[in-house]
Design a protein around this motif. Sequence first.
Motif, PDB file in Angstrom:
ATOM      1  N   LEU A  62      22.368  21.087  37.360  1.00 16.62           N
ATOM      2  CA  LEU A  62      21.288  21.098  38.353  1.00 16.62           C
ATOM      3  C   LEU A  62      21.333  19.822  39.203  1.00 16.62           C
ATOM      4  O   LEU A  62      21.151  19.875  40.416  1.00 16.62           O
ATOM      5  CB  LEU A  62      19.937  21.251  37.665  1.00 16.62           C
ATOM      6  N   ASP A  63      21.606  18.700  38.568  1.00 21.63           N
ATOM      7  CA  ASP A  63      21.745  17.441  39.309  1.00 21.63           C
ATOM      8  C   ASP A  63      22.889  17.510  40.325  1.00 21.63           C
ATOM      9  O   ASP A  63      22.880  16.798  41.328  1.00 21.63           O
ATOM     10  CB  ASP A  63      21.987  16.270  38.354  1.00 21.63           C
ATOM     11  N   GLU A  64      23.861  18.380  40.064  1.00 19.53           N
ATOM     12  CA  GLU A  64      25.000  18.584  40.974  1.00 19.53           C
ATOM     13  C   GLU A  64      24.719  19.694  41.998  1.00 19.53           C
ATOM     14  O   GLU A  64      25.592  20.072  42.768  1.00 19.53           O
ATOM     15  CB  GLU A  64      26.249  18.959  40.174  1.00 19.53           C
ATOM     16  N   GLY A  65      23.510  20.269  41.937  1.00 21.65           N
ATOM     17  CA  GLY A  65      23.148  21.315  42.883  1.00 21.65           C
ATOM     18  C   GLY A  65      23.522  22.719  42.444  1.00 21.65           C
ATOM     19  O   GLY A  65      23.544  23.645  43.256  1.00 21.65           O
ATOM     20  N   ILE A  66      23.803  22.889  41.157  1.00 22.16           N
ATOM     21  CA  ILE A  66      24.182  24.200  40.618  1.00 22.16           C
ATOM     22  C   ILE A  66      23.136  24.607  39.586  1.00 22.16           C
ATOM     23  O   ILE A  66      22.987  23.945  38.556  1.00 22.16           O
ATOM     24  CB  ILE A  66      25.577  24.163  39.977  1.00 22.16           C
ATOM     25  N   TYR A  67      22.426  25.690  39.874  1.00 20.47           N
ATOM     26  CA  TYR A  67      21.388  26.172  38.958  1.00 20.47           C
ATOM     27  C   TYR A  67      21.933  27.311  38.122  1.00 20.47           C
ATOM     28  O   TYR A  67      22.370  28.330  38.647  1.00 20.47           O
ATOM     29  CB  TYR A  67      20.156  26.648  39.724  1.00 20.47           C
ATOM     30  N   ILE A  68      21.911  27.117  36.814  1.00 17.77           N
ATOM     31  CA  ILE A  68      22.330  28.147  35.867  1.00 17.77           C
ATOM     32  C   ILE A  68      21.285  28.184  34.754  1.00 17.77           C
ATOM     33  O   ILE A  68      20.872  27.140  34.238  1.00 17.77           O
ATOM     34  CB  ILE A  68      23.722  27.858  35.277  1.00 17.77           C
ATOM     35  N   ASN A  69      20.896  29.396  34.381  1.00 16.36           N
ATOM     36  CA  ASN A  69      19.887  29.567  33.337  1.00 16.36           C
ATOM     37  C   ASN A  69      20.454  29.319  31.946  1.00 16.36           C
ATOM     38  O   ASN A  69      21.490  29.878  31.604  1.00 16.36           O
ATOM     39  CB  ASN A  69      19.343  31.002  33.354  1.00 16.36           C
ATOM     40  N   PRO A  70      19.729  28.533  31.131  1.00 19.58           N
ATOM     41  CA  PRO A  70      20.068  28.465  29.714  1.00 19.58           C
ATOM     42  C   PRO A  70      19.324  29.577  28.975  1.00 19.58           C
ATOM     43  O   PRO A  70      18.202  29.916  29.326  1.00 19.58           O
ATOM     44  CB  PRO A  70      19.517  27.092  29.301  1.00 19.58           C
ATOM     45  N   VAL A  71      19.959  30.160  27.989  1.00 18.91           N
ATOM     46  CA  VAL A  71      19.303  31.137  27.121  1.00 18.91           C
ATOM     47  C   VAL A  71      19.471  30.618  25.705  1.00 18.91           C
ATOM     48  O   VAL A  71      20.591  30.504  25.204  1.00 18.91           O
ATOM     49  CB  VAL A  71      19.927  32.544  27.256  1.00 18.91           C
ATOM     50  N   LEU A  72      18.343  30.255  25.103  1.00 17.64           N
ATOM     51  CA  LEU A  72      18.368  29.647  23.774  1.00 17.64           C
ATOM     52  C   LEU A  72      18.028  30.667  22.696  1.00 17.64           C
ATOM     53  O   LEU A  72      17.256  31.592  22.923  1.00 17.64           O
ATOM     54  CB  LEU A  72      17.364  28.492  23.719  1.00 17.64           C
ATOM     55  N   ARG A  73      18.619  30.454  21.506  1.00 16.08           N
ATOM     56  CA  ARG A  73      18.228  31.265  20.356  1.00 16.08           C
ATOM     57  C   ARG A  73      16.751  31.041  20.112  1.00 16.08           C
ATOM     58  O   ARG A  73      16.275  29.926  20.322  1.00 16.08           O
ATOM     59  CB  ARG A  73      19.027  30.850  19.114  1.00 16.08           C
ATOM     60  N   PRO A  74      15.980  31.985  19.749  1.00 18.58           N
ATOM     61  CA  PRO A  74      16.289  33.335  19.301  1.00 18.58           C
ATOM     62  C   PRO A  74      16.253  34.382  20.422  1.00 18.58           C
ATOM     63  O   PRO A  74      16.340  35.577  20.144  1.00 18.58           O
ATOM     64  CB  PRO A  74      15.218  33.631  18.276  1.00 18.58           C
ATOM     65  N   ALA A  75      16.137  33.966  21.676  1.00 21.47           N
ATOM     66  CA  ALA A  75      16.133  34.940  22.777  1.00 21.47           C
ATOM     67  C   ALA A  75      17.462  35.685  22.862  1.00 21.47           C
ATOM     68  O   ALA A  75      17.523  36.790  23.380  1.00 21.47           O
ATOM     69  CB  ALA A  75      15.829  34.251  24.098  1.00 21.47           C
TER      70      ALA A  75
END
Length: 112
Positions: A62-75
């Motif tokens: 995100l600091d580099e301008g790239i937004y990617i979603n994290p998906v954490l356990r248990p989701a």
Amino acid sequence: MSTALQIMKKEPERRQHLLRIAQMLRDELRARALRCCRAKPPFVPVVIQDELDLCRLCKALLDEGIYINPVLRPAAAQNLLRISCTAAHTEKHLDRLLTTLERVSNALGIER
């Protein structure tokens, strides 16, 4: 009929481009020793074992301008970097993502 469906019918090349971009991304991630889970486009989930590493990686991207979603356990069964591709993405976008992801992962010491 919704506008999106109309566009899909009139411009099938957009869907074909999306499928090609997502597959290129999967292939390049695997070539860089990152483990991709099976998923249908437009999603490319990448396994990041450690929860803290995943959060640190998403923040650094995100600091580099790239937004990617994290998906954490248990989701999900595993911690995932959930990359979303669109028909608007280009090979240049993929190159930037891959280069940045590799650089940031190495800087953070994230295992592959």
